[in-house]
Design a protein around this motif. Structure first.
Motif, mmCIF file in Angstrom:
data_model
loop_
_atom_site.group_PDB
_atom_site.id
_atom_site.type_symbol
_atom_site.label_atom_id
_atom_site.label_comp_id
_atom_site.label_asym_id
_atom_site.label_seq_id
_atom_site.Cartn_x
_atom_site.Cartn_y
_atom_site.Cartn_z
ATOM 1 N N GLY A 108 0.889 -1.100 -0.047
ATOM 2 C CA GLY A 108 -0.024 0.057 -0.060
ATOM 3 C C GLY A 108 0.884 1.285 0.055
ATOM 4 O O GLY A 108 0.536 2.287 -0.701
ATOM 5 N N ARG A 162 2.327 1.523 -3.681
ATOM 6 C CA ARG A 162 1.365 2.194 -4.516
ATOM 7 C C ARG A 162 1.062 3.688 -4.215
ATOM 8 O O ARG A 162 0.805 4.379 -5.262
ATOM 9 C CB ARG A 162 0.059 1.319 -4.386
ATOM 10 N N ALA A 163 1.004 3.847 -2.838
ATOM 11 C CA ALA A 163 0.765 5.537 -2.470
ATOM 12 C C ALA A 163 1.776 6.287 -3.311
ATOM 13 O O ALA A 163 1.622 7.266 -3.924
ATOM 14 C CB ALA A 163 0.583 5.602 -1.196
ATOM 15 N N TYR A 169 -6.429 7.638 -4.758
ATOM 16 C CA TYR A 169 -5.808 6.491 -4.931
ATOM 17 C C TYR A 169 -4.419 6.364 -3.987
ATOM 18 O O TYR A 169 -4.247 5.726 -3.205
ATOM 19 C CB TYR A 169 -5.453 5.976 -6.359
ATOM 20 N N ALA A 183 -4.193 4.372 -0.629
ATOM 21 C CA ALA A 183 -3.562 3.141 -0.735
ATOM 22 C C ALA A 183 -2.822 2.366 0.672
ATOM 23 O O ALA A 183 -2.930 1.347 0.803
ATOM 24 C CB ALA A 183 -2.213 3.282 -1.688
ATOM 25 N N ALA A 196 -7.014 1.594 -4.665
ATOM 26 C CA ALA A 196 -6.345 1.550 -3.539
ATOM 27 C C ALA A 196 -6.845 0.261 -2.794
ATOM 28 O O ALA A 196 -5.812 -0.469 -2.206
ATOM 29 C CB ALA A 196 -6.677 2.595 -2.623
#
Length: 399
Positions: free
Chosen positions: A138, A141-142, A261, A265, A316
């Motif tokens: 997470g 991805r953030a 998103y 995330a 997310a």
């Protein structure tokens, strides 16, 4: 759950590298078609062919290099080489203002992505403490998506200041790219026992399917089914324009999606670690179904903004969490193959889904691809509801 801080220095470093690289890529991604079809006079057919070849090549290479990293027992060299190649591809059209330079640059960028993606995700899984895979993916991805927000905003700002100066923009994109290269060479491997098999077998990733855990095969099958209806985000932008968005507002909606998103995330990954990855992904697919049904029904501007925001929550809840779930299901020496196979199938699926969406839009009705996507997401969510969540896989000990 481990009490250790899940976001260690190597994970933060990989997140920073992704942010800088995605900033450079997204700075140019919306500009390249304008540059090709404008000053260089290329046809839309060439643009479409270039994107299809680039994404197809990247898809296959994600699987190949993921499996190869398992067999060689190393991840970091693939990550370093992939980010370096992508960075040095960025300024090529600025140095050589010709259609050929854009084509070579785009293909080199996708080659770099194919080279690094699965080994990087396997490396992230190796750095993650037990019980924290969701938060680690997470966080990554953030950071990656934050770059996807900053890149287009910088492109808009620059082209507002210097309209049509695409050549300089290609050169400027090299700056965040080279910063990413300087950072990525500090990334170190997490030791693991190499997987067995011939090292350079080109189709070894497909052979992995036969020996993969049953829960992994069910998960990937459900995600691939979803991928076959999950068309390009371009159709969301086109639908927004059909309702009355200007070009700038449509891009703004896409930036809103990426912003939500990026913000959601890490909390989604934390929720997945606490409640279970299956539950969070099923929730995410449910949101996707709502969003696409909403795009099929919307008639007012405010509804478009709401749908773009919910679309960020869907991303997310699914993109990083699905990789974290895969990392939980397979031992360390199989993670490159497992993640590589899933991302390769996802890349191929989006080509099918986007072609089908375009056909339905033109030959049936603009609303048709949205209803198909909503239905497919619902079926995939029901299927994933039956998949065993699995347990943390241990090394298999194979040499």
């Amino acid at each position: 759950m481990s009490s250790r801080t899940p976001i260690s220095r190597p994970i933060m470093l990989l997140g920073l590298v992704s942010l800088l690289t995605d900033m450079a890529s997204e700075l140019l991604y919306p500009v390249a078609p304008l540059y090709l079809t404008g000053p260089l006079g290329a046809s839309l057919v060439l643009v479409g062919l270039l994107e299809g070849i680039a994404e197809g090549m990247a898809g296959f290479l994600k699987g190949y290099f993921g499996a190869l990293s398992d067999r060689l027992g190393t991840r970091a060299p693939f990550v370093q080489a992939g980010y370096t190649l992508s960075a040095f591809s960025k300024p090529l059209p600025g140095l050589w203002p010709a259609a050929g330079a854009v084509v070579v640059g785009r293909l080199a960028d996708r080659l770099g992505k194919g080279l690094r993606s699965a080994p990087r995700d396997a490396l992230l899984a190796g750095y993650a403490p037990a019980g924290a895979q969701g938060r680690v993916f997470g966080f990554h991805r953030a950071m990656d998506t934050a770059g996807a927000v900053l890149g287009p905003l910088l492109a808009i700002a620059f082209l507002t200041w210097r309209p049509g100066d695409y050549t300089t923009l290609f050169l400027l994109a090299f700056l965040p790219g080279i910063l990413a290269v300087l950072c990525v060479w500090w990334v170190k491997d997490v030791p693991f026992q190499p997987a067995s098999g011939r090292r350079f077998a080109p189709f070894a990733v497909f052979a992995y399917w036969r020996s993969a855990p049953a829960a992994y095969r069910q998960l990937v099958a459900a995600l691939t089914l979803f991928g076959l209806v999950n068309s390009s985000d371009v159709f969301l932008i086109l639908k927004a324009k059909q309702v009355g968005f200007s070009d700038t507002a449509a891009i703004g909606g896409y930036v809103l999606y990426n912003g939500v998103y990026a913000l959601a995330a890490y909390p989604a990954g934390d929720l997945a670690d606490r409640l279970g990855k299956r539950q969070v992904i099923v929730l995410g697919l449910g949101l996707y179904a709502v969003v696409y049904a909403g795009f099929g029904l919307l008639t007012q501007i405010w509804q478009v903004w709401l749908c773009f925001a919910l679309y960020g929550l869907y991303a997310a809840a699914t993109e990083g969490v699905s990789k974290a779930w895969i990392a939980d299901l397979v031992p360390p020496e199989q993670r490159g193959s497992a993640i590589g196979l899933q991302t390769m199938l996802a890349s191929f699926s989006i080509l099918v889904a986007s072609s089908l969406a375009g056909l339905l839009w033109e030959q049936v009705a603009p609303v048709a691809p949205f209803w198909l996507a909503a239905s497919g997401a619902g079926l995939a969510a029901l299927w994933l509801g039956t998949v065993s969540p699995g347990t943390q896989a241990e090394p298999s000990g194979r040499g």
